[in-house]
Motif scaffolding. Structure first.
Motif, PDB file in Angstrom:
ATOM      1  N   LEU B 254       0.833  -1.210   0.000  1.00 31.86           N
ATOM      2  CA  LEU B 254       0.000   0.000   0.000  1.00 31.86           C
ATOM      3  C   LEU B 254       0.867   1.258   0.000  1.00 31.86           C
ATOM      4  CD1 LEU B 254      -3.076  -0.488   2.378  1.00 31.86           C
ATOM      5  CD2 LEU B 254      -2.918  -0.820  -0.081  1.00 31.86           C
ATOM      6  N   LEU B 255       1.942   1.236   0.765  1.00 25.86           N
ATOM      7  CA  LEU B 255       2.814   2.417   0.799  1.00 25.86           C
ATOM      8  C   LEU B 255       3.420   2.668  -0.579  1.00 25.86           C
ATOM      9  CD1 LEU B 255       4.329   4.716   2.216  1.00 25.86           C
ATOM     10  CD2 LEU B 255       6.075   3.048   2.889  1.00 25.86           C
ATOM     11  N   LYS B 256       3.815   1.586  -1.239  1.00 21.71           N
ATOM     12  CA  LYS B 256       4.378   1.713  -2.586  1.00 21.71           C
ATOM     13  C   LYS B 256       3.350   2.367  -3.518  1.00 21.71           C
ATOM     14  CE  LYS B 256       6.507  -1.017  -6.261  1.00 21.71           C
ATOM     15  NZ  LYS B 256       7.230  -2.261  -6.585  1.00 21.71           N
ATOM     16  N   TYR B 257       2.123   1.887  -3.450  1.00 19.49           N
ATOM     17  CA  TYR B 257       1.044   2.494  -4.237  1.00 19.49           C
ATOM     18  C   TYR B 257       0.891   3.973  -3.864  1.00 19.49           C
ATOM     19  CZ  TYR B 257      -3.796   3.595  -5.558  1.00 19.49           C
ATOM     20  OH  TYR B 257      -4.926   4.196  -6.034  1.00 19.49           O
ATOM     21  N   GLY B 258       0.911   4.243  -2.551  1.00 23.42           N
ATOM     22  CA  GLY B 258       0.797   5.623  -2.087  1.00 23.42           C
ATOM     23  C   GLY B 258       1.898   6.517  -2.634  1.00 23.42           C
ATOM     24  N   LEU B 259       3.077   5.955  -2.818  1.00 23.85           N
ATOM     25  CA  LEU B 259       4.199   6.721  -3.375  1.00 23.85           C
ATOM     26  C   LEU B 259       4.043   6.922  -4.883  1.00 23.85           C
ATOM     27  CD1 LEU B 259       6.988   4.961  -1.322  1.00 23.85           C
ATOM     28  CD2 LEU B 259       6.637   7.452  -1.355  1.00 23.85           C
ATOM     29  N   LEU B 260       3.618   5.864  -5.584  1.00 20.85           N
ATOM     30  CA  LEU B 260       3.551   5.937  -7.050  1.00 20.85           C
ATOM     31  C   LEU B 260       2.317   6.679  -7.548  1.00 20.85           C
ATOM     32  CD1 LEU B 260       4.720   2.364  -8.099  1.00 20.85           C
ATOM     33  CD2 LEU B 260       6.058   4.435  -7.746  1.00 20.85           C
ATOM     34  N   ARG B 261       1.343   6.855  -6.683  1.00 22.04           N
ATOM     35  CA  ARG B 261       0.087   7.456  -7.090  1.00 22.04           C
ATOM     36  C   ARG B 261       0.211   8.969  -7.297  1.00 22.04           C
ATOM     37  NH1 ARG B 261      -4.846   8.663  -3.261  1.00 22.04           N
ATOM     38  NH2 ARG B 261      -6.641   8.368  -4.613  1.00 22.04           N
ATOM     39  N   ASN B 262       1.344   9.546  -6.927  1.00 21.71           N
ATOM     40  CA  ASN B 262       1.491  10.994  -6.995  1.00 21.71           C
ATOM     41  C   ASN B 262       2.568  11.418  -7.975  1.00 21.71           C
ATOM     42  OD1 ASN B 262      -0.096  11.508  -4.342  1.00 21.71           O
ATOM     43  ND2 ASN B 262       1.434   9.955  -3.861  1.00 21.71           N
ATOM     44  N   SER B 263       2.382  12.613  -8.527  1.00 25.16           N
ATOM     45  CA  SER B 263       3.485  13.238  -9.234  1.00 25.16           C
ATOM     46  C   SER B 263       4.482  13.694  -8.170  1.00 25.16           C
ATOM     47  CB  SER B 263       2.981  14.431 -10.040  1.00 25.16           C
ATOM     48  OG  SER B 263       2.583  15.454  -9.162  1.00 25.16           O
ATOM     49  N   PRO B 264       5.747  13.915  -8.546  1.00 27.18           N
ATOM     50  CA  PRO B 264       6.728  14.399  -7.570  1.00 27.18           C
ATOM     51  C   PRO B 264       6.231  15.663  -6.850  1.00 27.18           C
ATOM     52  CG  PRO B 264       7.822  13.806  -9.616  1.00 27.18           C
ATOM     53  CD  PRO B 264       6.348  13.661  -9.871  1.00 27.18           C
ATOM     54  N   GLU B 265       5.625  16.574  -7.581  1.00 25.37           N
ATOM     55  CA  GLU B 265       5.153  17.822  -6.976  1.00 25.37           C
ATOM     56  C   GLU B 265       4.081  17.536  -5.920  1.00 25.37           C
ATOM     57  OE1 GLU B 265       5.112  17.238 -10.428  1.00 25.37           O
ATOM     58  OE2 GLU B 265       7.174  17.980 -10.392  1.00 25.37           O
ATOM     59  N   GLN B 266       3.179  16.602  -6.246  1.00 26.57           N
ATOM     60  CA  GLN B 266       2.107  16.277  -5.293  1.00 26.57           C
ATOM     61  C   GLN B 266       2.674  15.657  -4.016  1.00 26.57           C
ATOM     62  OE1 GLN B 266      -0.358  13.782  -7.708  1.00 26.57           O
ATOM     63  NE2 GLN B 266      -1.184  15.486  -8.878  1.00 26.57           N
ATOM     64  N   LEU B 267       3.736  14.877  -4.144  1.00 29.69           N
ATOM     65  CA  LEU B 267       4.327  14.242  -2.953  1.00 29.69           C
ATOM     66  C   LEU B 267       4.769  15.283  -1.935  1.00 29.69           C
ATOM     67  CD1 LEU B 267       6.636  11.182  -3.733  1.00 29.69           C
ATOM     68  CD2 LEU B 267       4.431  11.223  -2.581  1.00 29.69           C
ATOM     69  N   THR B 268       5.249  16.421  -2.418  1.00 37.10           N
ATOM     70  CA  THR B 268       5.756  17.439  -1.483  1.00 37.10           C
ATOM     71  C   THR B 268       4.628  18.101  -0.691  1.00 37.10           C
ATOM     72  OG1 THR B 268       5.727  19.207  -3.118  1.00 37.10           O
ATOM     73  CG2 THR B 268       7.773  17.957  -2.925  1.00 37.10           C
ATOM     74  N   ALA B 269       3.384  17.846  -1.074  1.00 37.17           N
ATOM     75  CA  ALA B 269       2.266  18.411  -0.301  1.00 37.17           C
ATOM     76  C   ALA B 269       2.043  17.637   1.006  1.00 37.17           C
ATOM     77  CB  ALA B 269       0.985  18.395  -1.130  1.00 37.17           C
ATOM     78  N   PHE B 270       2.524  16.395   1.081  1.00 36.52           N
ATOM     79  CA  PHE B 270       2.302  15.616   2.295  1.00 36.52           C
ATOM     80  C   PHE B 270       3.201  16.122   3.425  1.00 36.52           C
ATOM     81  CE2 PHE B 270       0.897  12.571  -1.031  1.00 36.52           C
ATOM     82  CZ  PHE B 270      -0.425  12.494  -0.632  1.00 36.52           C
ATOM     83  N   ALA B 271       2.690  15.985   4.632  1.00 35.42           N
ATOM     84  CA  ALA B 271       3.370  16.537   5.797  1.00 35.42           C
ATOM     85  C   ALA B 271       4.773  15.950   5.934  1.00 35.42           C
ATOM     86  CB  ALA B 271       2.550  16.247   7.053  1.00 35.42           C
ATOM     87  N   ASP B 272       5.703  16.802   6.312  1.00 35.82           N
ATOM     88  CA  ASP B 272       7.101  16.426   6.600  1.00 35.82           C
ATOM     89  C   ASP B 272       7.917  16.036   5.376  1.00 35.82           C
ATOM     90  OD1 ASP B 272       6.858  16.994   9.239  1.00 35.82           O
ATOM     91  OD2 ASP B 272       6.825  14.935   9.965  1.00 35.82           O
ATOM     92  N   VAL B 273       7.320  16.031   4.178  1.00 29.73           N
ATOM     93  CA  VAL B 273       8.106  15.699   2.984  1.00 29.73           C
ATOM     94  C   VAL B 273       8.902  16.937   2.574  1.00 29.73           C
ATOM     95  CG1 VAL B 273       8.063  14.946   0.585  1.00 29.73           C
ATOM     96  CG2 VAL B 273       6.452  13.958   2.233  1.00 29.73           C
ATOM     97  N   SER B 274      10.209  16.831   2.642  1.00 34.18           N
ATOM     98  CA  SER B 274      11.075  17.964   2.315  1.00 34.18           C
ATOM     99  C   SER B 274      11.213  18.060   0.808  1.00 34.18           C
ATOM    100  CB  SER B 274      12.480  17.780   2.875  1.00 34.18           C
ATOM    101  OG  SER B 274      12.514  16.778   3.841  1.00 34.18           O
TER     102      SER B 274
END
Lengths: 402, 402
Positions: B254-274
């Motif tokens: 599930l985490l892998k899916y959670g990672l692949l489901r986003n564009s790089p830009e979208q990933l940075t919206a999640f909390a604590d993602v630098s």
């Protein structure tokens, strides 16, 4: 070399498709058949039964010379956008003509209809709005507006209540919009009870019927007489390798996670998700134990099945409204496979292509392509949960040569 | 009734925790022990071994009278924020005192340190910045700045290189910030080789060591002597029901899916993602076949293990920066369980609680609580992929009574 372009999903390739390929070539007198094919997610908002690579092979075995990918942005869209992507790409491939199956079977009424709507566009839209405002559904309102418009013209027009005529109309409208040089042609669609001689000879069933038989009977022999032997053998190989064919049930655990991972507000950022449905999506995702249970909970008069599935497709792949609607037209030609004749055509014509021809995605930075790759990875990951065998990612797969 | 508050994770409850509960009660002369416990996601950015409900039972079996939940917003945060959530809630519960374990063991040096830093806050920050600018890591810079500050004061201060002293300092700082009436107390921490008499009597091992033994040996008997018998039996029941204990490997698909489901830009919206790590996260998620493989690919000097795991926790639960950072303090008291004595305490004191006491979440609309519920649902869904048995959702689970 003269090339005819066709727009396909091949989910899976069946005898009706074979007829369409052969007729397209015959009536246009073409040397080469170019198919623009949807990738792993399709127009009704569903994942494909088997991957685009397996479906490419089916096409190349059965008379198609080149398969290029219709990007996700277009392959999962409504008819107007779907048609724009497909026609733009076939024109970019320097096809001379595109041929589509229709209930109508003659091209003249399509051109008349396209002209009629173009020339009366404002009136058409006014009529649609008027019907919608009385509570009539959007598709029905379109049809009623068109009927009213038709009375203004004496030339024969198409029957826009027929699904393949509708799609055909959008191909013509897209060709007009982009002012392309590719010419349209249409073939009378083969359906049970319509072309009896063909039915007797080749056993025609719809792709929907074939998929239904596969999932209900779980026995490939059931569909053997409706598909070319090469399709049967590709499906058989897939089944050996992955144990399951792909449908929404396959992806349900991931889709459920995809639904629960967002706040209601965040859900509305995904493409095609209408405001007002977000709380119901989350509430019912918690309750449901399967995709079909989920759909029966979420289905209402307000949304068609296809519209709901398209929302779910974008939620599943994580594609937002902003991502999906940033493009004016396709930005590349993605080659999925070719025969040696297809290769000869590419050698002759590719210098004239207005878009880059992409065989390997690893080195390419393109936002539209990034969406295709993401959708492919997620399709593969969903399958991995069911099977020890993995699909090779888009990065690793070169075009198929036959 | 006099109440002592403690801050716990109980992942799982072990003999050292039992000592802490008993000592907290003894040194504060309290009648009732109130524990604020992290839910299903913990401070090091990890999912809990077993659900919050099972861990609540372990607590109630072993001297804790009331368990309330530390909301996700605080339970997954760094030490200052974590401490703010915990102290605010224990004060809201009208506890007279809170007791924490520390290497120091006396409360005076904590108060001296808190005063020292408060009185020299600007100078402290200037020094930190100065150290950071020379390339020294942030935690190290904090420590060096503090050392320099300490030379200005003659009173005994705590050693801020010790992990439990650090957390203790943040409890005191949080109490100062909110100007609460709850009083601090500290207990010398029990660790192997430190309190020999206790070690001989009760076998102390850290929760980390216990979890490691569980996952390495897959045999619960290995840890039996380090936990109360009631913990052992709760763990045993869990294992019977779900076949697996939860760690990141459990959630990897599930985490892998959670990672692949986003564009790089979208990933940075999640909390604590630098910013800067997003492309590496996606690239390595595609390559990795397990969580440990993923971590070994992603780990670099720049990010600590805990920091990476916190990012992944928020990516997994889909919590954005915007969602996480909207709160000033906890907005409710979520009751997870109580003994009859705990119930008597609530009957006596709850009229004075400044926050709503929540036993059933179904009817409550609260953005902080919505995050807890979402995190719980996702924890349960991740477990479902491994086990036919389901955890009851937060909606269905009433507080445990013992």
């Amino acid at each position: 070399m003269k090339a005819v372009g066709i727009v396909v999903e091949y989910n899976p390739f069946h005898n009706g498709h074979l007829y369409h390929v052969n007729e397209s070539k015959k009536i246009t007198n073409a040397d080469v058949v170019v198919a623009v094919m949807s990738g792993n997610f399709l127009q009704r908002g569903e994942p494909a039964l088997v991957s685009k690579w397996h479906r490419t092979k089916m096409a190349l075995y059965n008379g198609v010379d080149i398969v290029i990918e219709l990007p996700y942005v277009y392959s999962t869209a409504n008819a107007p956008i779907f048609a724009e992507g497909a026609i733009f790409l076939l024109d970019a491939m320097k096809c001379d003509v595109f041929a589509f199956g229709s209930e109508q079977g003659n091209i003249e009424p399509f051109l008349n209809t396209a002209n009629l709507i173009e020339e009366n566009f404002d009136e058409y839209n006014r009529l649609i709005k008027q019907f919608v405002s009385t509570g009539i559904s959007y598709p029905k309102s379109l049809y009623l507006a068109y009927e009213q418009l038709q009375r203004m013209k004496n030339q024969p027009c198409i029957d826009l209540s027929q699904p393949n005529n509708i799609l055909g109309y959008h191909y013509i409208a897209a060709a007009k919009k982009f002012n392309v040089s590719i010419q349209p042609a249409t073939i009378q669609r083969v359906s049970a009870g319509y072309h009896d001689s063909i039915n007797e000879k080749s056993n025609i069933a719809s792709a929907t019927g074939i998929r239904k038989a596969i999932f209900e009977h779980k026995n490939l022999e059931e569909i053997r007489s409706y598909v070319p032997e090469t399709t049967f053998s590709e499906l058989h190989k897939w089944q050996q390798q992955f144990s399951t064919f792909v449908h929404w049930e396959t992806f349900w655990p991931l889709l459920k996670y995809g639904l629960l991972r967002n706040s209601p507000e965040q859900l509305t950022a995904f493409a095609d998700v209408s405001e007002g449905i977000e709380n119901a999506l989350i509430k019912h995702a918690k309750q449901a134990n399967s995709f079909s249970e989920f759909m029966s909970l979420i289905k209402s008069k307000r949304y068609t099945w296809t519209r709901l599935q398209r929302m779910l497709t974008h939620i599943f792949t994580g594609i937002t409204k902003e991502e999906l609607h940033q493009f004016q037209h396709p930005t590349y030609i993605r080659l999925l496979g070719m025969t040696s004749k297809g290769q000869a055509y590419l050698s002759e014509r590719k210098k004239d292509f207005p878009l880059p021809l992409i065989s390997r995605v690893a080195q390419v930075k393109d936002p539209m392509l990034a969406i295709d790759i993401r959708a492919s990875e997620i399709y593969g990951l969903g399958l991995e949960l069911y099977s020890k065998n993995k699909i090779d990612g888009d990065y690793k797969t070169p075009p198929i040569r036959m």
